[in-house]
Design an enzyme around this catalytic site. Structure first.
Site, PDB file in Angstrom:
ATOM      1  N   GLY A   1      74.211 -72.727  34.548  1.00 11.48           N
ATOM      2  CA  GLY A   1      73.741 -71.424  34.069  1.00 11.48           C
ATOM      3  C   GLY A   1      73.257 -71.468  32.622  1.00 11.48           C
ATOM      4  O   GLY A   1      72.428 -70.650  32.219  1.00 11.48           O
TER       5      GLY A   1
ATOM      6  N   GLU B   1      75.517 -78.305  39.371  1.00  9.50           N
ATOM      7  CA  GLU B   1      76.281 -77.478  40.318  1.00  9.50           C
ATOM      8  C   GLU B   1      76.660 -78.219  41.588  1.00  9.50           C
ATOM      9  O   GLU B   1      77.673 -77.924  42.217  1.00  9.50           O
ATOM     10  CB  GLU B   1      75.484 -76.211  40.682  1.00  9.50           C
TER      11      GLU B   1
ATOM     12  N   ALA C   1      77.799 -71.446  34.151  1.00  6.01           N
ATOM     13  CA  ALA C   1      78.549 -70.259  34.543  1.00  6.01           C
ATOM     14  C   ALA C   1      80.028 -70.615  34.473  1.00  6.01           C
ATOM     15  O   ALA C   1      80.396 -71.795  34.574  1.00  6.01           O
ATOM     16  CB  ALA C   1      78.164 -69.866  35.954  1.00  6.01           C
TER      17      ALA C   1
ATOM     18  N   GLU D   1      69.794 -72.603  32.850  1.00  6.78           N
ATOM     19  CA  GLU D   1      69.025 -71.492  33.441  1.00  6.78           C
ATOM     20  C   GLU D   1      68.795 -70.375  32.416  1.00  6.78           C
ATOM     21  O   GLU D   1      67.717 -69.782  32.369  1.00  6.78           O
ATOM     22  CB  GLU D   1      69.770 -70.961  34.676  1.00  6.78           C
TER      23      GLU D   1
HETATM   24  N1  DAK Z   1      83.221 -72.990  33.046  1.00 13.12           N
HETATM   25  C1  DAK Z   1      84.481 -72.786  32.533  1.00 13.12           C
HETATM   26  N2  DAK Z   1      85.028 -73.560  31.600  1.00 13.12           N
HETATM   27  C2  DAK Z   1      84.318 -74.605  31.135  1.00 13.12           C
HETATM   28  C3  DAK Z   1      83.021 -74.898  31.599  1.00 13.12           C
HETATM   29  C4  DAK Z   1      82.455 -74.024  32.605  1.00 13.12           C
HETATM   30  N3  DAK Z   1      81.227 -74.163  33.086  1.00 13.12           N
HETATM   31  N4  DAK Z   1      82.584 -75.995  30.956  1.00 13.12           N
HETATM   32  C5  DAK Z   1      83.572 -76.372  30.122  1.00 13.12           C
HETATM   33  N5  DAK Z   1      84.619 -75.550  30.226  1.00 13.12           N
HETATM   34  C6  DAK Z   1      85.863 -75.599  29.487  1.00 13.12           C
HETATM   35  C7  DAK Z   1      86.735 -76.751  29.977  1.00 13.12           C
HETATM   36  O1  DAK Z   1      87.444 -76.376  31.127  1.00 13.12           O
HETATM   37  C8  DAK Z   1      87.656 -76.965  28.788  1.00 13.12           C
HETATM   38  O2  DAK Z   1      88.628 -75.966  28.775  1.00 13.12           O
HETATM   39  P1  DAK Z   1      90.212 -76.337  28.639  1.00 13.12           P
HETATM   40  O3  DAK Z   1      90.468 -77.299  29.731  1.00 13.12           O
HETATM   41  O4  DAK Z   1      90.286 -76.953  27.262  1.00 13.12           O
HETATM   42  O5  DAK Z   1      90.912 -75.014  28.765  1.00 13.12           O
HETATM   43  C9  DAK Z   1      86.727 -76.703  27.610  1.00 13.12           C
HETATM   44  O6  DAK Z   1      85.629 -75.923  28.129  1.00 13.12           O
HETATM   45  C10 DAK Z   1      86.152 -77.975  27.013  1.00 13.12           C
HETATM   46  O7  DAK Z   1      85.569 -78.714  28.052  1.00 13.12           O
HETATM   47  P2  DAK Z   1      85.911 -80.278  28.300  1.00 13.12           P
HETATM   48  O8  DAK Z   1      87.294 -80.608  27.866  1.00 13.12           O
HETATM   49  O9  DAK Z   1      85.548 -80.574  29.697  1.00 13.12           O
HETATM   50  O10 DAK Z   1      84.894 -80.956  27.293  1.00 13.12           O
HETATM   51  P3  DAK Z   1      84.175 -82.376  27.408  1.00 13.12           P
HETATM   52  O11 DAK Z   1      83.464 -82.585  26.108  1.00 13.12           O
HETATM   53  O12 DAK Z   1      85.145 -83.412  27.892  1.00 13.12           O
HETATM   54  O13 DAK Z   1      83.090 -82.201  28.571  1.00 13.12           O
HETATM   55  C11 DAK Z   1      81.288 -81.039  29.738  1.00 13.12           C
HETATM   56  C12 DAK Z   1      82.010 -81.327  28.370  1.00 13.12           C
HETATM   57  C13 DAK Z   1      80.220 -79.990  29.480  1.00 13.12           C
HETATM   58  C14 DAK Z   1      80.613 -82.349  30.209  1.00 13.12           C
HETATM   59  C15 DAK Z   1      82.326 -80.584  30.794  1.00 13.12           C
HETATM   60  O14 DAK Z   1      83.084 -79.530  30.237  1.00 13.12           O
HETATM   61  C16 DAK Z   1      81.715 -80.097  32.062  1.00 13.12           C
HETATM   62  O15 DAK Z   1      81.299 -80.901  32.908  1.00 13.12           O
HETATM   63  N6  DAK Z   1      81.638 -78.755  32.248  1.00 13.12           N
HETATM   64  C17 DAK Z   1      81.142 -78.156  33.453  1.00 13.12           C
HETATM   65  C18 DAK Z   1      79.643 -78.232  33.520  1.00 13.12           C
HETATM   66  C19 DAK Z   1      79.127 -77.627  34.810  1.00 13.12           C
HETATM   67  O16 DAK Z   1      79.478 -78.063  35.921  1.00 13.12           O
HETATM   68  N7  DAK Z   1      78.307 -76.564  34.699  1.00 13.12           N
HETATM   69  C20 DAK Z   1      77.783 -75.870  35.845  1.00 13.12           C
HETATM   70  C21 DAK Z   1      78.720 -74.743  36.171  1.00 13.12           C
HETATM   71  S1  DAK Z   1      78.247 -73.907  37.673  1.00 13.12           S
HETATM   72  C22 DAK Z   1      75.236 -68.888  41.979  1.00 13.12           C
HETATM   73  C23 DAK Z   1      75.496 -70.196  42.407  1.00 13.12           C
HETATM   74  C24 DAK Z   1      75.928 -71.124  41.524  1.00 13.12           C
HETATM   75  C25 DAK Z   1      76.109 -70.838  40.213  1.00 13.12           C
HETATM   76  C26 DAK Z   1      75.843 -69.585  39.791  1.00 13.12           C
HETATM   77  C27 DAK Z   1      75.420 -68.626  40.661  1.00 13.12           C
HETATM   78  N8  DAK Z   1      74.807 -67.925  42.933  1.00 13.12           N
HETATM   79  C28 DAK Z   1      74.475 -68.302  44.272  1.00 13.12           C
HETATM   80  C29 DAK Z   1      74.493 -66.568  42.493  1.00 13.12           C
HETATM   81  C30 DAK Z   1      76.605 -71.876  39.346  1.00 13.12           C
HETATM   82  C31 DAK Z   1      76.373 -71.923  38.112  1.00 13.12           C
HETATM   83  C32 DAK Z   1      76.972 -72.894  37.193  1.00 13.12           C
HETATM   84  O17 DAK Z   1      76.552 -72.899  36.101  1.00 13.12           O
END
Ligand code: DAK
Length: 258
Positions: free
Chosen positions: A109, A132, A65, A112
């Site tokens: 997400g 998360e 997400a 998911e």
């Molecule tokens: N959201 C927004 N931007 C993201 C992103 C994300 N999930 N993942 C990557 N990006 C963006 C980065 O910020 C970066 O943007 P700039 O800084 O260049 O503007 C660009 O994509 C490239 O990412 P990286 O520079 O970080 O690339 P790397 O190859 O170094 O790393 C990575 C790739 C996938 C390991 C890293 O980007 C990363 O760790 N991303 C986050 C992964 C993550 O934590 N996903 C889970 C997100 S939370 C709910 C409760 C919870 C949720 C939903 C609902 N309810 C109770 C209803 C939560 C859901 C989630 O999914």
């Protein structure tokens, strides 16, 4: 509807949605999910698309997400918007088969969303995870529930509590993906599978999908009873008569979706 965050095409009865926010690794923001739901529901209602494929880029199916969109939200914002309820409820209500073609990151997400599809074909580059917990939250689009059903409690707990990613070898062993293919072959192999589904009877595929999904929602005895009733009902269709006649006559069946 004009799409800003997805690409769509229809080929041989297969509708392909490509998530397309490359700068954010296909992070699922509200706009992207609205577009995705719109096209899925449109294809589900119409006759042109018989099977659906959801895919991303080589680098990421979806990295979760959109964290930047979520970060400033308050409890009341989330509660009033019923955040992610639409994505879960409306995508899981799609009746036609959906195949996920996953390369690169399928995190949070993204993982998911892949699990909301009916099965996952993964490139050897794919990585699955529910990180998360690192952000101070937990999965919110069914991750704690679907991942547990796919891979069992121990692996699901480890992934959700530690945020450890699975590579494809582990994901295949654990039953999260149906098979692994070389990254360069991902779309060829997925399209082959989707075209095969699209050549069959759409209503029979829809009933089959419903029956398999019932396994997650009821007891074994009730599920088998449901399966038997639907199986009996198939004998009222043209496509059952055609499929079985074609077998006897050693020819390809001509299904008519009726
Ligand atoms: N959201 C927004 N931007 C993201 C992103 C994300 N999930 N993942 C990557 N990006 C963006 C980065 O910020 C970066 O943007 P700039 O800084 O260049 O503007 C660009 O994509 C490239 O990412 P990286 O520079 O970080 O690339 P790397 O190859 O170094 O790393 C990575 C790739 C996938 C390991 C890293 O980007 C990363 O760790 N991303 C986050 C992964 C993550 O934590 N996903 C889970 C997100 S939370 C709910 C409760 C919870 C949720 C939903 C609902 N309810 C109770 C209803 C939560 C859901 C989630 O999914």
């Amino acid at each position: 509807m004009e799409f800003q965050n997805i690409l769509v095409k229809i080929e041989d009865g297969v509708g392909v949605v490509t998530l397309n926010r490359p700068k954010a690794l296909n992070a699922l923001n509200n706009e992207l999910l609205t577009e995705l739901i719109h096209v899925l529901e449109d294809w589900d209602r119409g006759n042109e698309v018989r099977c659906i494929v959801i895919t991303g880029s080589d680098r990421a199916f979806a990295a979760g997400a959109d964290i930047k969109e979520m970060a400033p939200q308050s409890y009341m914002d989330m509660y009033k918007a019923n955040f992610f309820a639409q994505a879960n409820d409306r995508i899981s209500a799609i009746r036609k088969p959906i195949v996920a073609a996953v390369a690169g990151y399928a995190l949070g997400g993204g993982c998911e969303l892949a699990m909301l599809c009916d099965f996952i074909i993964a490139a050897d580059s794919a990585k699955f995870g529910q990180p998360e917990i690192n952000l101070g939250v937990m999965p919110g689009i069914g991750g704690t529930q679907r991942l547990t059903r796919y891979v069992g409690k121990s692996k699901a707990m480890e992934m959700c509590l530690i945020g450890r990613n699975m590579d494809v070898a582990e994901a295949e062993r654990a039953g999260l993906v149906s098979r692994v293919v070389p990254a360069a072959e991902l779309m060829n192999e997925t399209m082959k599978a989707a075209r095969t589904i699209a050549e069959r009877s759409v209503p029979i595929a829809m009933m089959t999908k419903e029956a398999v999904n019932r396994a997650y929602e009821t007891t074994l005895a009730e599920g088998v009873r449901f399966e038997r009733r639907v199986f009996h009902a198939m004998f009222a269709t043209h496509d059952q008569k055609e499929g079985m006649a074609a077998f006897g006559e050693k020819r390809k069946p001509a299904f008519e979706d009726k």
